[in-house]
Design an enzyme around this catalytic site. Sequence first.
Site, PDB file in Angstrom:
ATOM      1  N   ASP A  54       0.842  -1.197   0.000  1.00 36.06           N
ATOM      2  CA  ASP A  54       0.000   0.000   0.000  1.00 36.06           C
ATOM      3  C   ASP A  54       0.882   1.253   0.000  1.00 36.06           C
ATOM      4  OD1 ASP A  54       0.888  -0.199   2.603  1.00 36.06           O
ATOM      5  OD2 ASP A  54      -1.089   0.021   3.540  1.00 36.06           O
ATOM      6  N   SER A  55       2.215   1.041   0.009  1.00 37.96           N
ATOM      7  CA  SER A  55       3.133   2.165  -0.237  1.00 37.96           C
ATOM      8  C   SER A  55       2.866   2.762  -1.601  1.00 37.96           C
ATOM      9  CB  SER A  55       4.596   1.701  -0.138  1.00 37.96           C
ATOM     10  OG  SER A  55       4.824   0.564  -0.933  1.00 37.96           O
ATOM     11  N   ASP A  93      -1.108  -6.128  -0.230  1.00 35.52           N
ATOM     12  CA  ASP A  93      -1.422  -5.479   1.046  1.00 35.52           C
ATOM     13  C   ASP A  93      -2.913  -5.268   1.202  1.00 35.52           C
ATOM     14  OD1 ASP A  93       0.438  -4.877   2.989  1.00 35.52           O
ATOM     15  OD2 ASP A  93       1.251  -3.156   1.899  1.00 35.52           O
ATOM     16  N   LYS A 123      -1.152  -9.388   2.875  1.00 36.39           N
ATOM     17  CA  LYS A 123      -0.376  -8.918   4.035  1.00 36.39           C
ATOM     18  C   LYS A 123      -1.254  -7.951   4.811  1.00 36.39           C
ATOM     19  CE  LYS A 123       3.249  -5.896   3.728  1.00 36.39           C
ATOM     20  NZ  LYS A 123       2.734  -4.750   4.497  1.00 36.39           N
ATOM     21  N   GLU A 125      -1.307  -5.498   8.666  1.00 38.78           N
ATOM     22  CA  GLU A 125      -0.490  -4.941   9.745  1.00 38.78           C
ATOM     23  C   GLU A 125      -1.097  -5.236  11.110  1.00 38.78           C
ATOM     24  OE1 GLU A 125       0.159  -0.782   9.006  1.00 38.78           O
ATOM     25  OE2 GLU A 125       1.014  -1.146   7.016  1.00 38.78           O
ATOM     26  N   GLU A 192       9.294  -4.180  10.402  1.00 36.77           N
ATOM     27  CA  GLU A 192       9.666  -2.860   9.861  1.00 36.77           C
ATOM     28  C   GLU A 192      10.200  -1.964  10.977  1.00 36.77           C
ATOM     29  OE1 GLU A 192       6.805  -1.022   7.268  1.00 36.77           O
ATOM     30  OE2 GLU A 192       7.932   0.855   7.171  1.00 36.77           O
TER      31      GLU A 192
HETATM   32  O1  KIV Z   1       3.551  -1.082   1.605  1.00 39.41           O
HETATM   33  C1  KIV Z   1       4.717  -1.505   1.588  1.00 39.41           C
HETATM   34  O2  KIV Z   1       5.487  -1.264   0.661  1.00 39.41           O
HETATM   35  C2  KIV Z   1       5.155  -2.312   2.718  1.00 39.41           C
HETATM   36  C3  KIV Z   1       6.604  -2.615   2.830  1.00 39.41           C
HETATM   37  C4  KIV Z   1       7.326  -1.396   3.210  1.00 39.41           C
HETATM   38  C5  KIV Z   1       6.860  -3.740   3.742  1.00 39.41           C
HETATM   39  O3  KIV Z   1       4.365  -2.657   3.538  1.00 39.41           O
END
Ligand code: KIV
Length: 294
Positions: A54-55, A93, A123, A125, A192
Amino acid sequence: MSATPSGGPRARVTTTDLLTMKAEGAPIVALTAYDTPGARLADAAGVDVILVGDSLGMTVLGYESTLPVTMDDMVRATAAVSRGVSRALVVADMPFGSYQAGEDEAVRNAVRLLAEGGAHAVKLEGGEAVAGLVARLVTAGIPVMAHTGLTPQSVNVFGGYRVQGRDTAGALALVRDCRALEAAGAFSVVLELVPAELAELVSEELDIPTIGIGAGAGCDGQVQVFHDILGIGSFVPRHAKRFADMGSAITAAISAYAEEVRAGGFPGEEQSSHLDEDVLAELEQALPFTGDGE
Ligand code: KIV
């Protein structure tokens, strides 16, 4: 399916392959990607895990955090990445808001990432608090990569992007979180912004692989953001390293293009096609060309 250097097909990386890699001490390489060309490049380079992070909120959509990223953003990007990957494990994510309101909604959203996006795993959090949800997703047939330490979706709780687990209480809480996530069935956990010594201890403690970002060299694998390692982003975080300055290379190429257009050098003959002479002659007869520019 793509080819190995020997010409044979390359097998798809699976979640169990990652467990084997940890057991054999083979470092796991993970990288984010957000579109088909980026995914193709990462896959061709032999990256084991491609994370549709989600970056993308910051790297691609221009937001200041990951918080505004929606399920539709993630499904679209995941589908684009999946179209470019033949070997790597694709992990998508779950964005902010897609799993916090209840487990049923979380399952529905995770299903979208696999069914519409083509991801192999999701993924999310959190620590102990999301262990129940991790177990529910795994029971539903959805492999889960956990993510703890600094969890960017909670940046407003942390009050900034700070290293986590620096004191004994924080470090013990992180170990507890990781144990709970492993017990819940997560197949790996992203650590992280965690001190290197703590990440190493956690990696020794767990059977599942740890994937570090800003967590030192003692993790079982590393994950980095595509734009950070290629020098496309506006800044390089301390935990990242620029392996190329593609930003400068791209700007130079675009400047060269603009210069040639302005100087009349582009397009040239090689980039042009022409009418057959008889078609041109008929066209000139049919249209009232004056030929003198009037
Ligand atoms: O969103 C992302 O790119 C991430 C990584 C930094 C692990 O969660």
